[in-house]
Design an enzyme around this catalytic site. Structure first.
Site, PDB file in Angstrom:
ATOM      1  N   LYS A   1     -81.876 -26.119 -12.567  1.00 42.29           N
ATOM      2  CA  LYS A   1     -82.487 -26.546 -13.691  1.00 42.29           C
ATOM      3  C   LYS A   1     -81.713 -26.213 -14.938  1.00 42.29           C
ATOM      4  CE  LYS A   1     -85.103 -23.733 -16.260  1.00 42.29           C
ATOM      5  NZ  LYS A   1     -84.933 -24.145 -17.993  1.00 42.29           N
TER       6      LYS A   1
ATOM      7  N   GLU B   1     -75.749 -13.655 -12.667  1.00 42.91           N
ATOM      8  CA  GLU B   1     -74.870 -13.504 -13.744  1.00 42.91           C
ATOM      9  C   GLU B   1     -75.637 -13.227 -15.306  1.00 42.91           C
ATOM     10  OE1 GLU B   1     -71.708 -13.658 -13.146  1.00 42.91           O
ATOM     11  OE2 GLU B   1     -71.529 -14.603 -11.407  1.00 42.91           O
TER      12      GLU B   1
ATOM     13  N   CYS C   1     -71.443 -14.609 -22.436  1.00 40.14           N
ATOM     14  CA  CYS C   1     -71.812 -13.460 -21.955  1.00 40.14           C
ATOM     15  C   CYS C   1     -70.715 -12.497 -21.679  1.00 40.14           C
ATOM     16  CB  CYS C   1     -72.469 -13.641 -20.643  1.00 40.14           C
ATOM     17  SG  CYS C   1     -71.281 -14.969 -19.531  1.00 40.14           S
TER      18      CYS C   1
ATOM     19  N   GLU D   1     -76.877  -6.697 -26.189  1.00 35.10           N
ATOM     20  CA  GLU D   1     -76.109  -7.910 -26.359  1.00 35.10           C
ATOM     21  C   GLU D   1     -76.650  -8.779 -27.447  1.00 35.10           C
ATOM     22  OE1 GLU D   1     -76.893 -10.919 -23.380  1.00 35.10           O
ATOM     23  OE2 GLU D   1     -74.629 -11.289 -23.269  1.00 35.10           O
TER      24      GLU D   1
END
Ligand code: NAP
Ligand code: MG
Length: 491
Positions: free
Chosen positions: A196, A270, A304, A401
């Site tokens: 997906k 991840e 990331c 983040e």
């Protein structure tokens, strides 16, 4: 901007400016509507529901995309199971490899089309899509195709067996590349796949479905279904999935880990990062400044492993920050399809809002904010490259983040202080070190708790190299030999 007659002209306010150099879009084909790719065919969703994917650089709708419900996830998993039992797990490994090579070659042949669509659907500069995303995606398929018939060498004295059906969920920052990271090793090891893509960037995954058809892969070996978070959750929760591979936020990673606890499904996650890029006083400063730009402004900071924290030795801090600000003034923010663009569109309105909240928060926390300024188009989602100085370790812009082109700058005096500041985070995905001394590189590299450390460079990727996080940045590794072990049982 130039009138286009001259390639370059002098603008007396800002220095040299480039003439517009837009990539053409007349060679690409985007359907008005995309169905789900299940069992080798494009098929309408059971619910009849669709959603739009837009171009974040102009807010125009690119295509309407099917919303997969639980019933569709069931169909996709059933197709993947059938293909696994009847075809793929029984096929000779060298034959499997041939299919994967074929996918790699077709991606290369259609690279330009993939690059333009990736840029339009996600907002990233065409230069990056063309030079990074698409070639690396093809390289991953080539690399893992080579392993398909050599698994016995990858795992000496073991008997590697495929896991079965892999459910794979990917984010919007590197859509085709993340699909390649996930699909290529799964297929090489003999697994079948239900993948997906993210809601805002489904198009290159759907184009990949076309490639998979063109490569004549047996039906059901790869199924690509679009949808939102509920589709992802239905994949994770499905009883007949043997392995979940997820890339995305730490928050969703936690939800998935909770859902998988107590099941015998294997998983790799991840997740997020807040990498420190460490500049020592003996570093080549001009190169380091380019490295900082690459570490955090590359792909709008939608990375990331972005170097979103800069740790600079006190003695050179002033010089580095001055040069960085000068460099930021020359960065071109704008049309992602223009080959001169350095920073494209933020991926979605929601992500821009999130970044803007952090910009306001950083100032409220007492940090000094610097933006190069410059015009951005009226339509679309844009963020100028931004620096925060005068930050403290406790500030949220240092700890969390942001996933945008926003850099928090701290200083240090000694190597130990740099390492301890770099490690003072919940994350551990990546890091960077800039110095003239090999011994410092090794010392920093050995002491930073992160999956990848770049030395005198940043954001370099290769299919042979494992990638993954420490701490809350994830579980398991993708890429290289390590990436194979995530898709086999070893007896
Ligand atoms: P996300 O919400 O974690 O989404 C990643 C993928 O998971 C998407 O395909 C998403 O679908 C799907 N998903 C959402 N909720 C799910 C659930 N409950 N169960 C299973 N799958 C689910 O990340 P995002 O929305 O793309 O970005 C949010 C933040 O994540 C970013 O701001 C950034 O901090 C981080 N991020 C990290 C990475 C990375 O590579 N580490 C990449 C992208 C984002 P939908 O797209 O339909 O929601
Ligand atoms: Mg889009």
């Amino acid at each position: 901007m130039s009138d286009g007659k001259n390639a370059i002209k002098l603008n007396y306010d800002t220095g040299w400016e480039y003439a517009a150099a837009p990539e053409s879009t007349d060679h690409i084909n985007i359907n008005d509507r995309y169905e789900l790719f299940i069992d080798g065919k494009f098929t309408a969703p059971k619910s009849g529901a669709y959603f739009d994917t837009i171009n974040p650089a102009n807010e125009k709708t690119l295509a309407s995309v099917a919303q997969a419900s639980k019933a569709d996830v069931n169909r996709a998993v059933k197709a993947a199971r059938g293909a696994y039992d009847n075809v793929w797990s029984k096929m000779k490994a060298a034959e499997r490899g041939k299919y994967i090579y074929r996918i790699a070659r077709i991606i290369q042949e259609r690279a330009r089309e993939f690059a333009v669509i990736e840029s339009m659907d996600g907002g990233k500069p065409i230069r990056e899509a063309r030079d990074v995303d698409i070639p690396l995606a093809a390289a991953h398929f080539f690399y893992y195709a080579g392993w398909a018939d050599k698994l016995d060498y990858a795992f000496p004295q073991k008997t590697p067996k495929p896991l079965g059906v892999a459910g794979q969920i990917i984010p919007w920052n590197f859509p085709l590349l993340m699909a390649a990271w996930k699909i290529a090793p799964a297929l090489a090891c003999g697994n079948t796949v239900v993948l997906k893509p993210a809601e805002t960037t489904p198009l290159t995954a759907l184009k990949l479905a076309e490639v998979i058809q063109a490569a004549d892969l047996p039906p059901g070996v790869v199924n690509i279904i679009t949808g939102d978070g509920s589709t992802g959750a239905a994949i994770v929760d499905h009883d007949d999935i043997d392995k979940v591979a997820f890339t995305g936020s730490t928050d969703v990673g936690r939800i998935i880990q909770r859902a998988l606890a107590g099941t015998d499904k294997k998983y790799t996650l991840e997740l997020g990062g807040k990498a420190a890029n460490i500049i020592f006083e003996d570093a080549p400063i001009d190169q380091a400044v380019e490295g900082i730009v690459n570490a955090i402004f590359f792909n709008q900071g939608h990375v990331c492993c972005a170097g979103s924290r800069l740790l600079v030795q006190e003695s050179v801090a002033k010089e580095v920050i001055t040069k960085l600000k000068e460099r930021m003034q020359t960065l071109v923010v704008g049309d992602p399809l223009d080959k001169n663009t350095d920073i494209g569109a933020i991926n979605s309105a929601a992500q821009l809002e999130r970044i803007n909240d952090y910009l306001a928060l950083g100032q409220k926390e007492g940090a000094e904010m610097y933006q190069a300024g410059g015009k951005t188009p009226k339509k679309g989602y844009w963020c100028q490259p931004t620096l925060f100085t005068d930050v403290a370790q406790s500030h949220r812009v240092v700890r969390e983040e942001i996933f945008g082109p926003v850099l928090a700058i701290q200083t240090f005096r000694t190597l130990d202080e740099a390492v301890s500041k770099a490690n003072n985070t919940q994350y551990g995905l990546s890091g960077g070190v800039w110095t003239d001394k090999g011994a410092k590189i090794f010392k920093v590299g050995q002491n930073i708790r992160a999956g990848v450390i770049w030395a005198n460079t940043f954001n370099k990727f290769d299919p042979t190299s494992p990638f993954g996080g420490y701490k809350e940045s994830g579980v398991g590794r993708e890429g290289g030999l390590h990436g194979l072990s995530a898709y086999v049982n070893l007896h």
